[in-house]
Design a protein around this motif. Structure first.
Motif, PDB file in Angstrom:
ATOM      1  N   ILE A   1       1.072  -1.105   0.008  1.00 51.82           N
ATOM      2  CA  ILE A   1       0.007  -0.028  -0.032  1.00 51.82           C
ATOM      3  C   ILE A   1       0.847   1.180  -0.065  1.00 51.82           C
ATOM      4  CG2 ILE A   1      -1.677   1.211   1.338  1.00 51.82           C
ATOM      5  CD1 ILE A   1      -2.745  -1.263   2.631  1.00 51.82           C
ATOM      6  N   THR A   2       0.784   1.919  -0.981  1.00 53.20           N
ATOM      7  CA  THR A   2       1.587   3.249  -1.016  1.00 53.20           C
ATOM      8  C   THR A   2       0.614   4.366  -1.457  1.00 53.20           C
ATOM      9  OG1 THR A   2       3.179   1.955  -2.696  1.00 53.20           O
ATOM     10  CG2 THR A   2       3.481   4.263  -2.779  1.00 53.20           C
ATOM     11  N   ASN A   3       0.943   5.567  -0.454  1.00 53.73           N
ATOM     12  CA  ASN A   3       0.466   6.914  -0.378  1.00 53.73           C
ATOM     13  C   ASN A   3      -0.977   6.904  -0.371  1.00 53.73           C
ATOM     14  OD1 ASN A   3       3.089   8.504  -0.763  1.00 53.73           O
ATOM     15  ND2 ASN A   3       2.776   7.792  -2.938  1.00 53.73           N
ATOM     16  N   TYR A   4      -1.485   6.272   0.755  1.00 47.91           N
ATOM     17  CA  TYR A   4      -2.928   6.083   1.067  1.00 47.91           C
ATOM     18  C   TYR A   4      -3.023   7.515   2.069  1.00 47.91           C
ATOM     19  CZ  TYR A   4      -7.290   5.527   3.651  1.00 47.91           C
ATOM     20  OH  TYR A   4      -8.329   5.945   4.225  1.00 47.91           O
ATOM     21  N   VAL A   5      -4.021   8.301   1.659  1.00 50.05           N
ATOM     22  CA  VAL A   5      -4.221   9.413   2.387  1.00 50.05           C
ATOM     23  C   VAL A   5      -6.033   9.441   2.254  1.00 50.05           C
ATOM     24  CG1 VAL A   5      -4.386  12.084   2.795  1.00 50.05           C
ATOM     25  CG2 VAL A   5      -2.325  10.719   1.986  1.00 50.05           C
ATOM     26  N   ALA A   6      -6.419   9.604   3.462  1.00 54.48           N
ATOM     27  CA  ALA A   6      -8.026   9.640   3.550  1.00 54.48           C
ATOM     28  C   ALA A   6      -8.452  11.123   3.283  1.00 54.48           C
ATOM     29  CB  ALA A   6      -8.501   9.355   4.836  1.00 54.48           C
ATOM     30  N   ASN A   7      -9.619  11.152   2.604  1.00 61.63           N
ATOM     31  CA  ASN A   7      -9.984  12.693   2.381  1.00 61.63           C
ATOM     32  C   ASN A   7     -10.038  13.742   3.555  1.00 61.63           C
ATOM     33  OD1 ASN A   7     -10.280  12.386  -0.637  1.00 61.63           O
ATOM     34  ND2 ASN A   7     -12.259  11.337  -0.509  1.00 61.63           N
TER      35      ASN A   7
ATOM     36  N   GLY B   1      -8.282  -9.790   5.121  1.00 62.05           N
ATOM     37  CA  GLY B   1      -8.349 -10.913   4.015  1.00 62.05           C
ATOM     38  C   GLY B   1      -7.701 -12.087   4.668  1.00 62.05           C
ATOM     39  N   PRO B   2      -7.962 -13.183   4.952  1.00 68.24           N
ATOM     40  CA  PRO B   2      -7.351 -14.444   5.551  1.00 68.24           C
ATOM     41  C   PRO B   2      -6.141 -14.739   4.697  1.00 68.24           C
ATOM     42  CG  PRO B   2      -9.823 -14.831   5.390  1.00 68.24           C
ATOM     43  CD  PRO B   2      -9.507 -13.490   4.490  1.00 68.24           C
ATOM     44  N   GLY B   3      -5.030 -14.959   5.078  1.00 67.04           N
ATOM     45  CA  GLY B   3      -3.651 -14.916   4.729  1.00 67.04           C
ATOM     46  C   GLY B   3      -3.183 -13.828   3.860  1.00 67.04           C
ATOM     47  N   GLY B   4      -3.868 -12.631   3.845  1.00 65.36           N
ATOM     48  CA  GLY B   4      -3.342 -11.667   3.310  1.00 65.36           C
ATOM     49  C   GLY B   4      -2.078 -10.893   3.914  1.00 65.36           C
ATOM     50  N   THR B   5      -1.427 -10.159   3.475  1.00 65.80           N
ATOM     51  CA  THR B   5      -0.372  -9.178   4.268  1.00 65.80           C
ATOM     52  C   THR B   5      -0.084  -7.988   3.446  1.00 65.80           C
ATOM     53  OG1 THR B   5       1.126 -11.022   4.839  1.00 65.80           O
ATOM     54  CG2 THR B   5       2.040  -9.083   4.926  1.00 65.80           C
ATOM     55  N   TRP B   6      -0.211  -6.896   4.170  1.00 62.14           N
ATOM     56  CA  TRP B   6      -0.237  -5.390   3.708  1.00 62.14           C
ATOM     57  C   TRP B   6       0.828  -4.612   4.189  1.00 62.14           C
ATOM     58  CZ3 TRP B   6      -4.515  -7.814   5.825  1.00 62.14           C
ATOM     59  CH2 TRP B   6      -5.583  -8.101   4.966  1.00 62.14           C
ATOM     60  N   THR B   7       1.606  -4.494   3.459  1.00 59.98           N
ATOM     61  CA  THR B   7       3.126  -3.941   3.833  1.00 59.98           C
ATOM     62  C   THR B   7       3.272  -2.352   3.252  1.00 59.98           C
ATOM     63  OG1 THR B   7       4.241  -5.932   3.564  1.00 59.98           O
ATOM     64  CG2 THR B   7       5.555  -3.886   3.627  1.00 59.98           C
TER      65      THR B   7
ATOM     66  N   THR C   1      -2.072  -9.970   7.964  1.00 58.00           N
ATOM     67  CA  THR C   1      -1.140  -9.239   8.823  1.00 58.00           C
ATOM     68  C   THR C   1      -0.873  -7.927   8.001  1.00 58.00           C
ATOM     69  OG1 THR C   1       0.190 -11.270   9.048  1.00 58.00           O
ATOM     70  CG2 THR C   1       1.374  -9.553   9.077  1.00 58.00           C
ATOM     71  N   LEU C   2      -0.554  -6.887   9.042  1.00 60.63           N
ATOM     72  CA  LEU C   2      -0.351  -5.464   8.750  1.00 60.63           C
ATOM     73  C   LEU C   2       1.039  -5.228   9.217  1.00 60.63           C
ATOM     74  CD1 LEU C   2      -1.214  -2.717   7.570  1.00 60.63           C
ATOM     75  CD2 LEU C   2      -1.987  -2.219   9.723  1.00 60.63           C
ATOM     76  N   ASN C   3       1.705  -4.817   8.127  1.00 62.42           N
ATOM     77  CA  ASN C   3       3.298  -4.467   8.334  1.00 62.42           C
ATOM     78  C   ASN C   3       3.684  -2.978   8.147  1.00 62.42           C
ATOM     79  OD1 ASN C   3       5.980  -4.295   8.599  1.00 62.42           O
ATOM     80  ND2 ASN C   3       6.635  -5.713   7.213  1.00 62.42           N
ATOM     81  N   THR C   4       3.616  -2.075   9.254  1.00 63.62           N
ATOM     82  CA  THR C   4       3.677  -0.810   8.854  1.00 63.62           C
ATOM     83  C   THR C   4       5.131  -0.363   8.409  1.00 63.62           C
ATOM     84  OG1 THR C   4       4.349  -0.578  11.367  1.00 63.62           O
ATOM     85  CG2 THR C   4       1.831  -0.322  10.679  1.00 63.62           C
ATOM     86  N   ASN C   5       6.162  -1.225   8.387  1.00 57.69           N
ATOM     87  CA  ASN C   5       7.381  -1.186   7.690  1.00 57.69           C
ATOM     88  C   ASN C   5       8.272   0.044   7.905  1.00 57.69           C
ATOM     89  OD1 ASN C   5       9.178  -2.197   5.819  1.00 57.69           O
ATOM     90  ND2 ASN C   5       8.070  -1.319   4.093  1.00 57.69           N
TER      91      ASN C   5
ATOM     92  N   LEU D   1       0.248  -7.603  13.896  1.00 56.80           N
ATOM     93  CA  LEU D   1       0.563  -6.376  13.346  1.00 56.80           C
ATOM     94  C   LEU D   1       2.368  -6.314  13.604  1.00 56.80           C
ATOM     95  CD1 LEU D   1      -0.064  -3.444  12.851  1.00 56.80           C
ATOM     96  CD2 LEU D   1      -0.293  -3.107  15.363  1.00 56.80           C
ATOM     97  N   ILE D   2       2.900  -5.705  12.653  1.00 54.80           N
ATOM     98  CA  ILE D   2       4.410  -6.027  12.693  1.00 54.80           C
ATOM     99  C   ILE D   2       4.671  -4.360  12.668  1.00 54.80           C
ATOM    100  CG2 ILE D   2       6.579  -6.378  11.696  1.00 54.80           C
ATOM    101  CD1 ILE D   2       5.085  -8.819  10.544  1.00 54.80           C
TER     102      ILE D   2
END
Length: 907
Positions: free
Chosen positions: A460-466, A477-483, A504-508, A525-526
């Motif tokens: 996930i790159t450059n997410y900004v909420a309005n 998402g079962p088995g999903g990893t977002w970095t 899994t969420l990896n804030t990296n 959460l990493i």
């Protein structure tokens, strides 16, 4: 048993004037008793009201009756008996039958005659209908069915119920128990109009169902068809809006139809394996109002055995559905969407759809999409869940706002590579792959939920909420990893909520900003070296039974709210937890956690969990001696002193205050010095006008009437600066004069604007107390800012009758003696106001039960007030200025009488 004839006219069931022992005979017979047969016929002259719950009559027959029977609310008509009625006719309705309330009025059939008795409702609309017969008694509809409102229920508790092939319209159906019972529908058409669990046969022990030729249609919103395990149905139609759910493992259907309505959020949730032997119809309303067919448990596929069945599908998406027999749905009308987790379905081939729409338009319009970069409009399609969405240098030429009028399933990958323009996506929905923004885009619609639902590793790159949106972000998402590949930002810092529901969420190492985060059980959460900023109130961190890898991260609470904030740590290990400085606030920790560093600023309440140990490497919790009192602007936090005779000033009055206002322009007024207990006990009030930085002086001559003078100009003071303000009233002329003096030193008064007038004879002497920072006993118009000093003079620059100087208040004291000759006691009320002197109040979540703090390294604090705290491990030093309230062990208090031994024993 007897026959009772209705002979009344506009009379009640419970009245003897309604009944006779013969047709058309004299009234005065007893009200129908248990076992009686009730007859309404052509000789019944008028209307009948069933006004009270009846004895259990054997039958009620209205043959030839042409008038009206009104069934009152909360009244039950009981029918049944140990012997069969004449010709087995238990009920015949004629004339007009009306109900006062479909939810509370009822007909209860409680027949134990071991016969098959018939009921002809003649199409009447009923309230609740209950069949609770003996196990061998049959209730059979004859000639005509019945209707119910959407809130009424047909309940089969025991015995047999046969709809005899007739059509019935019911609100809800329920038969979920272990009694011996049988439901025979034959070729009946049953229309169910209620919502919620519209059909409930969850427990089918001792149930015999004959429904293979029947049609059951549930058309209510968000219905659950709980058909029971291993039960066979004929045709079941689900046509209402919302989530329609079918429950019952191994249930079988001849025909199963789910059609959606003209909204984007309709779905079909399937719980337990199903078999369809005839036709499976899954039809979305349109290419934009699509139907989602999904397992009731995300990530757990549900099998539909469809061998030999006909598939009739259109505008439909699938998630976690496994067909028993493969089906190629790639060319169905509107396309077949893949939301992952499916098998034996051939989906419409994925493609890239390029935006070529205008500057302000809707997402779900075919004319906005092309199948190539800069291509022809309408050559693409409104994206399916498996499609890639592409905005590039050819897509837009300026600021674009795109609204969501289509499916909540946005697409697979969402990519804006090449875009250099500003795009505000005011849409909500689900992305099943990666998000790659260039930094010129923002995403989110107010009140909506943005979901990332990958089943693999994505970035996930450059997410900004309005800006200003109040929406939520869910990772599910079962088995999903977002970095994260950049900071994950929300411009609506006090509204957005993040939830890690699956995966899994990896804030990296990047920062995240939100109101709060919920980390569900089973997720990971990493955080790496990330800083996670939270701006919300309440439980801003809820880790549950998840796996949190803290690494070198920092969790920082930046909320400027005075509402309590809670860190629900769930017994995990964290690196740095920091509460940023701000107004007086309450902060609580739950769980037996381990922290490297906990930092809490002054003016705070820190609540630790009772009977629980939290471990720290560095307990960085320190107050300061403010030399003033910070007031939070929260109801119930204020300063008061008794309304002594010296303060009962009736003539010339002079009121001064040294303050630093957080803001001078809050929407409502902020009270400075007030003698006004309530609206019936008013004397004088000095305040800041709501919405401006002008000053008000209110005087009352009768304790009720408000006479107000307002400064003609504002103070001009900057928010946060320390300044004097003053108001005077001259009794002989009524002249009100306002003054200011910049800075905290001895005031050098400068008149503020022009004078005004309050023309009253004298000031009332009716208030019961004097308040600083509020009115009405702390209930309204509470001041937000720091109060250094408050003074009241009898006479302009006359006798000083109140001098509340908070620089002289003993640190940690909640009351002190003010400095005038009046020598009144000034009391600080409310926990948030009390810590406004700069202390940190360290308390247990349960008064009288200790919370344990543990550390293997020495801890040194200062300016704390401590209660119900047990310190273990290395030395815990409270500092020379901390206060031992009560029930503390293991702390070393070095301030004179506050001494406690380090270990709780010895000297």
């Amino acid at each position: 048993m007897a026959s009772k004839y209705f002979v009344g006219n506009g009379t009640n069931w419970s009245s003897t004037s309604s009944w006779s022992t013969s047709s058309g005979g004299s009234s005065g017979a007893a009200v129908p008793a248990a076992g009686d047969d009730v007859i309404l016929n052509s000789s019944s002259p008028g209307n009948l009201t069933i006004d009270a719950s009846t004895n259990t009559i054997r039958s009620i027959v209205m043959t030839g009756f042409t008038n009206t029977v009104t069934h009152s609310a909360a009244v039950t008509l009981n029918i049944g008996g140990a012997t069969a009625p004449v010709s087995n006719i238990a009920l015949v309705f004629a004339g007009t039958y009306t109900i006062s309330n479909a939810t509370t009025s009822a007909i209860s059939i409680v027949d134990t005659s071991a016969a098959t008795n018939t009921y002809n409702f003649n199409g009447a609309t009923l309230g609740n209908l209950t069949i609770d017969n003996g196990t061998t008694t049959a209730t059979e509809l004859t000639t005509s069915g019945y209707s119910q409102g959407a809130t009424a229920a047909t309940t089969l508790t025991q015995g047999k119920f046969n709809t005899n092939g007739l059509s019935v319209t019911i609100g809800l159906f329920s038969s979920s128990n272990s009694n011996t019972r049988a439901l025979t529908l034959g070729a009946s058409t049953v229309t169910v109009t209620g919502t919620g669990t519209a059909w409930n046969m969850a427990t089918v022990a001792n149930m015999t169902l004959s429904a293979a030729s029947s049609t059951i249609t549930c058309n209510g919103a968000a219905v659950t068809f709980s058909g029971g395990p291993s039960i066979t149905y004929g045709t079941v139609n689900l046509t209402g809006s919302g989530v329609a759910t079918v429950v019952g493992a191994s249930a079988s259907f001849g025909t199963l139809n789910r059609t959606s309505t003209a909204v984007t959020t309709d779905s079909f949730s399937i719980n337990g394996a199903k078999t369809v032997t005839g036709t499976l119809t899954l039809a979305g309303n349109s290419i934009t109002n699509r139907l989602l067919v999904q397992s009731s448990v995300l990530g757990t596929p549900i099998t539909i055995t469809n061998t030999g069945a006909t598939m009739t599908w259109s505008n439909v998406d699938f998630q976690d559905i496994a067909l028993g027999t493969a089906y190629n749905a790639s060319a169905i009308t509107g396309g077949c969407g893949n939301c992952l987790g499916n098998s034996n379905i051939t989906f419409t081939t994925a493609q890239t759809n390029y935006w070529v729409g205008g500057a302000s338009t809707t997402w779900a319009a075919l004319a906005n999409w092309a199948n190539s970069s800069g291509g022809t409009a309408s050559s693409g399609r409104v994206p399916l869940p498996q499609d890639t969405i592409q905005f590039d240098s050819h897509s837009v030429t300026g600021t674009v706002t795109i609204t969501n009028a289509g499916s909540p399933r946005i697409g697979f990958n969402f990519d804006t590579t090449g875009n250099t323009h500003t795009i505000n996506f005011t849409i909500t929905g689900t992305i099943y792959g990666y998000l790659n923004f260039t930094g010129n885009e923002s995403w989110g619609a107010s009140g909506g939920t943005e979901t990332f639902s990958a089943r693999s590793s994505v970035n996930i790159t450059n997410y900004v909420a309005n800006s200003g949106t109040a929406s939520s972000v869910v990772f599910n998402g079962p088995g999903g990893t977002w970095t994260l590949q950049s900071n994950f930002a929300s411009n609506s810092l006090t509204n957005n909520i993040y939830t890690l529901a699956n995966g899994t969420l990896n804030t990296n190492g990047y920062s995240m900003y939100s109101n709060s985060i919920i980390i569900d059980a089973g997720t990971s959460l990493i955080m790496g070296a990330s800083t996670l900023f939270f701006h919300g109130t309440g439980p801003f961190w809820n880790a549950a039974a998840s796996t949190v890898t803290a690494d070198t991260s920092t969790i920082e609470v930046n909320s400027v709210s005075t509402t309590a904030r809670t860190f629900e740590g769930a017994g995990q290990t964290y690196n740095n937890l920091t509460v940023a400085s701000g107004p007086a606030s309450s902060f609580a920790i739950t769980g037996a956690n381990t922290f490297k560093t906990l930092s809490v600023p002054s003016d705070s309440i820190l609540t630790m969990p009772a009977s629980t140990t939290n471990t720290f490497t560095d307990f960085n919790v320190n107050g300061v001696n403010n030399g003033y009192l910070a007031l939070p602007g929260v109801v119930g936090n204020w300063i008061t002193t008794p309304m002594t005779s010296a303060l009962q000033i009736t003539g010339d009055i002079d009121i001064c205050a040294l303050v630093a206002m957080t803001t001078w322009t809050v929407a409502t007024q902020q009270c400075l010095v007030v003698a006004e207990s309530d609206t019936s006990h008013r004397q004088y009030r000095f305040e800041i006008v709501g919405g401006t930085n002008k000053l008000d002086l209110m005087l009352s001559n009768d304790g009720l009437t408000q006479n107000i003078g307002t400064s003609t100009v504002g103070t001009g003071f900057a928010n946060g600066s320390i300044n004097w303000v003053r108001a005077t009233w001259k009794q002989s002329t009524g002249v009100v004069t306002f003054y200011t003096s910049a800075g905290a030193g001895t005031p050098s008064w400068v008149q503020l604007g022009s004078t005004t007038t309050i023309a009253i004879a004298s000031i009332a002497t009716i208030s019961t107390e004097l308040e600083i920072g509020s009115r009405d006993a702390g209930a309204s118009f509470n001041m937000i800012g720091n109060v250094y000093r408050a003074q009241v003079y009898n006479g302009i620059a006359g006798t000083l009758e109140l001098d509340a100087n908070f620089a002289t208040k003993p640190f940690g004291a909640n009351s002190f003696t003010e400095s005038s000759s009046n020598a009144a006691t000034v009391t600080i009320n409310g926990a948030l106001a009390q810590v406004g002197d700069g202390r940190v109040s360290l308390v247990s979540s349960t008064i009288g039960t200790q919370a344990t703090l543990s550390s293997s390294t020495q801890q040194s604090c200062n300016y704390l007030s401590i209660q119900d705290s047990k310190a273990t491990g290395a030395g815990w030093y409270a500092g020379a200025n901390s206060i031992n309230i009560s029930d503390n062990t293991g702390w070393f208090f070095s301030g004179g009488t506050n001494f406690l031994p380090l270990t709780g024993a010895g000297t």
